[in-house]
Design a protein around this motif. Structure first.
Motif, PDB file in Angstrom:
ATOM      1  N   MET A  71       0.891  -1.308   0.076  1.00 43.47           N
ATOM      2  CA  MET A  71       0.027  -0.097  -0.027  1.00 43.47           C
ATOM      3  C   MET A  71       0.918   1.431  -0.044  1.00 43.47           C
ATOM      4  SD  MET A  71      -2.821  -1.631  -0.018  1.00 43.47           S
ATOM      5  CE  MET A  71      -3.649  -0.003  -0.432  1.00 43.47           C
ATOM      6  N   GLY A  72       2.198   1.151  -0.344  1.00 42.94           N
ATOM      7  CA  GLY A  72       2.992   2.228  -0.407  1.00 42.94           C
ATOM      8  C   GLY A  72       3.752   2.489   1.086  1.00 42.94           C
ATOM      9  N   ASN A  73       4.490   3.407   0.994  1.00 45.92           N
ATOM     10  CA  ASN A  73       5.262   3.885   2.171  1.00 45.92           C
ATOM     11  C   ASN A  73       4.718   4.607   3.100  1.00 45.92           C
ATOM     12  OD1 ASN A  73       7.569   2.222   1.443  1.00 45.92           O
ATOM     13  ND2 ASN A  73       8.129   3.922   0.095  1.00 45.92           N
ATOM     14  N   SER A  74       3.588   5.484   2.817  1.00 48.38           N
ATOM     15  CA  SER A  74       2.821   6.350   3.709  1.00 48.38           C
ATOM     16  C   SER A  74       1.942   5.672   4.720  1.00 48.38           C
ATOM     17  CB  SER A  74       2.324   7.509   2.785  1.00 48.38           C
ATOM     18  OG  SER A  74       1.377   6.899   2.156  1.00 48.38           O
ATOM     19  N   ALA A  75       1.792   6.070   5.888  1.00 47.84           N
ATOM     20  CA  ALA A  75       0.840   5.497   6.750  1.00 47.84           C
ATOM     21  C   ALA A  75      -0.571   5.529   6.255  1.00 47.84           C
ATOM     22  CB  ALA A  75       0.871   6.284   8.021  1.00 47.84           C
ATOM     23  N   VAL A  76      -1.273   4.492   6.571  1.00 40.62           N
ATOM     24  CA  VAL A  76      -2.869   4.477   6.131  1.00 40.62           C
ATOM     25  C   VAL A  76      -3.525   5.144   7.271  1.00 40.62           C
ATOM     26  CG1 VAL A  76      -4.723   3.038   5.723  1.00 40.62           C
ATOM     27  CG2 VAL A  76      -2.418   2.435   4.696  1.00 40.62           C
ATOM     28  N   ARG A  77      -4.384   6.233   6.998  1.00 40.34           N
ATOM     29  CA  ARG A  77      -4.942   6.816   7.731  1.00 40.34           C
ATOM     30  C   ARG A  77      -6.374   6.284   7.902  1.00 40.34           C
ATOM     31  NH1 ARG A  77      -4.851  13.313   8.157  1.00 40.34           N
ATOM     32  NH2 ARG A  77      -2.651  12.416   8.216  1.00 40.34           N
ATOM     33  N   ILE A  78      -6.564   5.829   9.178  1.00 42.92           N
ATOM     34  CA  ILE A  78      -8.012   5.129   9.597  1.00 42.92           C
ATOM     35  C   ILE A  78      -8.658   6.360  10.402  1.00 42.92           C
ATOM     36  CG2 ILE A  78      -8.933   3.193  10.845  1.00 42.92           C
ATOM     37  CD1 ILE A  78      -6.378   1.856  10.396  1.00 42.92           C
ATOM     38  N   LEU A  79      -9.966   6.359  10.060  1.00 43.37           N
ATOM     39  CA  LEU A  79     -10.942   7.166  10.737  1.00 43.37           C
ATOM     40  C   LEU A  79     -11.696   6.242  11.709  1.00 43.37           C
ATOM     41  CD1 LEU A  79     -11.285  10.346  10.392  1.00 43.37           C
ATOM     42  CD2 LEU A  79     -13.399   9.677   8.772  1.00 43.37           C
ATOM     43  N   VAL A  80     -11.635   6.537  12.941  1.00 41.65           N
ATOM     44  CA  VAL A  80     -12.079   5.903  13.957  1.00 41.65           C
ATOM     45  C   VAL A  80     -12.859   6.519  15.044  1.00 41.65           C
ATOM     46  CG1 VAL A  80     -10.215   5.806  15.389  1.00 41.65           C
ATOM     47  CG2 VAL A  80     -11.897   3.755  15.538  1.00 41.65           C
ATOM     48  N   SER A  81     -14.240   6.112  15.436  1.00 41.81           N
ATOM     49  CA  SER A  81     -15.012   6.749  16.510  1.00 41.81           C
ATOM     50  C   SER A  81     -14.429   7.223  17.563  1.00 41.81           C
ATOM     51  CB  SER A  81     -16.120   6.043  16.698  1.00 41.81           C
ATOM     52  OG  SER A  81     -16.965   6.568  17.625  1.00 41.81           O
ATOM     53  N   PRO A 131     -18.889  10.386  15.568  1.00 46.41           N
ATOM     54  CA  PRO A 131     -20.058  10.099  14.355  1.00 46.41           C
ATOM     55  C   PRO A 131     -21.178  10.694  14.322  1.00 46.41           C
ATOM     56  CG  PRO A 131     -19.348   8.223  15.871  1.00 46.41           C
ATOM     57  CD  PRO A 131     -18.591   9.528  16.308  1.00 46.41           C
ATOM     58  N   ASN A 132     -21.357  11.676  15.342  1.00 42.03           N
ATOM     59  CA  ASN A 132     -22.609  12.714  14.969  1.00 42.03           C
ATOM     60  C   ASN A 132     -22.419  14.017  14.331  1.00 42.03           C
ATOM     61  OD1 ASN A 132     -24.386  10.924  16.736  1.00 42.03           O
ATOM     62  ND2 ASN A 132     -23.352  11.696  18.467  1.00 42.03           N
ATOM     63  N   SER A 133     -21.043  14.241  13.858  1.00 40.41           N
ATOM     64  CA  SER A 133     -20.545  15.269  13.198  1.00 40.41           C
ATOM     65  C   SER A 133     -21.282  15.551  11.856  1.00 40.41           C
ATOM     66  CB  SER A 133     -19.177  15.548  13.388  1.00 40.41           C
ATOM     67  OG  SER A 133     -18.737  16.544  12.599  1.00 40.41           O
ATOM     68  N   ASP A 134     -21.440  16.509  11.367  1.00 44.36           N
ATOM     69  CA  ASP A 134     -22.027  16.505  10.053  1.00 44.36           C
ATOM     70  C   ASP A 134     -20.730  17.180   9.148  1.00 44.36           C
ATOM     71  OD1 ASP A 134     -24.807  16.211  10.412  1.00 44.36           O
ATOM     72  OD2 ASP A 134     -25.179  18.173  11.114  1.00 44.36           O
ATOM     73  N   GLU A 135     -20.148  17.497   9.638  1.00 48.84           N
ATOM     74  CA  GLU A 135     -18.532  17.885   8.791  1.00 48.84           C
ATOM     75  C   GLU A 135     -17.357  17.357   9.193  1.00 48.84           C
ATOM     76  OE1 GLU A 135     -18.206  19.913   6.094  1.00 48.84           O
ATOM     77  OE2 GLU A 135     -20.605  20.179   6.002  1.00 48.84           O
ATOM     78  N   LEU A 136     -16.555  17.016   8.513  1.00 53.78           N
ATOM     79  CA  LEU A 136     -15.067  16.562   8.769  1.00 53.78           C
ATOM     80  C   LEU A 136     -14.205  17.334   8.657  1.00 53.78           C
ATOM     81  CD1 LEU A 136     -15.081  12.898   6.959  1.00 53.78           C
ATOM     82  CD2 LEU A 136     -15.391  13.466   9.473  1.00 53.78           C
ATOM     83  N   THR A 137     -13.064  17.358   9.483  1.00 49.69           N
ATOM     84  CA  THR A 137     -11.947  18.328   9.419  1.00 49.69           C
ATOM     85  C   THR A 137     -11.074  17.989   8.111  1.00 49.69           C
ATOM     86  OG1 THR A 137     -10.462  17.065  10.462  1.00 49.69           O
ATOM     87  CG2 THR A 137     -11.900  18.626  11.824  1.00 49.69           C
ATOM     88  N   LEU A 138     -10.227  18.775   7.550  1.00 50.66           N
ATOM     89  CA  LEU A 138      -9.424  18.542   6.428  1.00 50.66           C
ATOM     90  C   LEU A 138      -8.661  17.475   6.629  1.00 50.66           C
ATOM     91  CD1 LEU A 138      -8.477  22.033   5.619  1.00 50.66           C
ATOM     92  CD2 LEU A 138      -9.698  20.669   4.387  1.00 50.66           C
ATOM     93  N   SER A 139      -8.221  17.229   7.824  1.00 51.60           N
ATOM     94  CA  SER A 139      -7.206  16.087   8.220  1.00 51.60           C
ATOM     95  C   SER A 139      -7.960  14.711   8.227  1.00 51.60           C
ATOM     96  CB  SER A 139      -6.770  16.065   9.624  1.00 51.60           C
ATOM     97  OG  SER A 139      -5.811  15.106  10.024  1.00 51.60           O
ATOM     98  N   GLN A 140      -9.285  14.716   8.750  1.00 51.09           N
ATOM     99  CA  GLN A 140     -10.011  13.775   8.808  1.00 51.09           C
ATOM    100  C   GLN A 140     -10.491  13.248   7.140  1.00 51.09           C
ATOM    101  OE1 GLN A 140     -13.216  14.986  11.326  1.00 51.09           O
ATOM    102  NE2 GLN A 140     -12.084  14.405  13.121  1.00 51.09           N
ATOM    103  N   ARG A 141     -10.834  14.114   6.511  1.00 49.81           N
ATOM    104  CA  ARG A 141     -11.244  13.970   5.050  1.00 49.81           C
ATOM    105  C   ARG A 141     -10.020  13.233   4.213  1.00 49.81           C
ATOM    106  NH1 ARG A 141     -15.140  18.005   2.839  1.00 49.81           N
ATOM    107  NH2 ARG A 141     -16.147  18.930   4.578  1.00 49.81           N
ATOM    108  N   ARG A 142      -8.905  13.066   4.710  1.00 48.07           N
ATOM    109  CA  ARG A 142      -7.492  12.514   3.944  1.00 48.07           C
ATOM    110  C   ARG A 142      -7.608  11.001   4.333  1.00 48.07           C
ATOM    111  NH1 ARG A 142      -2.589  15.202   6.141  1.00 48.07           N
ATOM    112  NH2 ARG A 142      -1.827  13.395   5.138  1.00 48.07           N
ATOM    113  N   ALA A 143      -8.676  10.265   5.380  1.00 45.35           N
ATOM    114  CA  ALA A 143      -8.649   9.082   5.523  1.00 45.35           C
ATOM    115  C   ALA A 143      -8.944   8.059   4.640  1.00 45.35           C
ATOM    116  CB  ALA A 143      -9.708   8.799   6.867  1.00 45.35           C
TER     117      ALA A 143
END
Length: 313
Positions: free
Chosen positions: A1-11, A36-48
């Motif tokens: 999956m490449g060398n960069s870390a895989v970003r996992i979005l977890v509650s 999980p109740n949020s309507d908007e993700l942050t820029l960092s979260q959107r990269r998951a």
């Protein structure tokens, strides 16, 4: 999956904290917590690349899918994928936590069947009235009973294993026949002759309303229907009719509709025992789910198709 870390979005909810440590032990991952109740993700979260819905109320983050342009995998903590299957793009891997729920749910099935056979609902009603009910009720035994289990996956197979300890004999049914397991097309001919019918199948177009008036009418007089699959597998009106007549009994962890409205006729059926979709809800189940989830993610990170992946989209 490449060398960069895989970003996992977890509650970030309490029931999901156990998963932070389990997932954190995977090599090459970076955990990103979200509400999980949020309507908007942050820029960092959107990269998951991977999204894990929460342990409870797993459907809530469905609305966030459109905010995850780099999403490659959705890893569920549930045994079924019906709530997510139509929303996850076909290009995204969708996997379940199949296997994690087998122990807790099969234990619920055994407890529900024994409660009905030993007449615990009636005994509690006698107790509430202060009645010594000696010879006022008819108990039965699980020994020697024939049990039809519709759904031969991890949960259904574990139910059969545990029933055998009590001397019951199980007939397993899956979508397609295999050695020792009947195919679903054979159901009409094998329902009669079973004292107990247990539904552990997932909800699909094929299983929706499968337990209809014809199915129920084919069940033996006095038989018990147990549903730990999905409420929509059973025709509720047809079941209420059978329960009202006193011909059948039921133990339901799932219903249609769900939650069951307070004025619904199912509540008033003396032959029914109902729990609020909580068969898996015992200490430690969330850890079991995250253990399976971590194994599925590890398979995906190695470039393999996760063993619990499901067809969707």
């Amino acid at each position: 999956m490449g060398n960069s870390a895989v970003r996992i979005l977890v509650s970030d909810e309490v029931d999901d904290k156990v998963g932070h440590g389990i997932l954190g032990e995977l090599s090459g991952v970076e955990l990103e917590l979200y509400d999980p109740n949020s309507d908007e993700l942050t820029l960092s979260q959107r990269r998951a690349s991977i999204l894990l819905p929460p342990y409870r109320g797993s459907h809530r983050p469905i609305r966030l899918l459109s905010q995850l342009p780099e999403l490659k995998m959705v890893q569920l903590l549930s045994a079924g994928a019906d709530e997510w299957a139509s929303d996850v793009p076909g290009s995204v891997v969708l996997a379940t936590a199949r296997g994690a729920h087998a122990g807790p749910v099969s234990e619920w099935v055994l407890s529900a069947v024994l409660a009905q056979l030993r007449q615990w609902p009636a005994l509690v009603r006698f107790q509430d009235k202060g009645v010594w009910a000696h010879r006022k009720f008819e108990a039965d035994t699980l020994a020697g009973k024939r049990v039809l289990i519709v759904g031969a996956g991890a949960i259904g197979s574990e139910v059969a294993r545990r029933l055998a300890v009590f001397g019951a004999r199980s007939t397993l049914v899956a979508n397609h026949a295999r050695h020792g397991v009947y195919g679903s097309n054979e159901i009409p001919g094998i329902v009669p002759g079973h004292s107990i019918v247990v539904i552990t199948a997932p909800l699909t177009d094929k299983t929706r309303n499968m337990v209809d008036s014809d199915f129920l009418s084919a069940m033996d007089d006095g038989a018990i229907l147990v549903n730990v699959g999905r409420g929509q597998i059973v025709d509720t009106d047809a079941l209420v009719s059978e329960l009202s007549s006193g011909r059948l009994r039921a133990a339901l962890d799932v219903t249609d509709p769900e939650p069951l409205p307070s004025d619904h006729p199912l509540w008033t059926q003396e032959g029914a025992v109902i729990s609020p979709h909580s068969a898996r809800t015992v200490p430690g189940t969330n850890q079991l789910c995250y253990d399976v989830a971590a194994a599925q993610i590890a398979e995906w990170m190695k470039g393999e198709q996760p063993s619990n992946s499901v067809v969707h989209g």
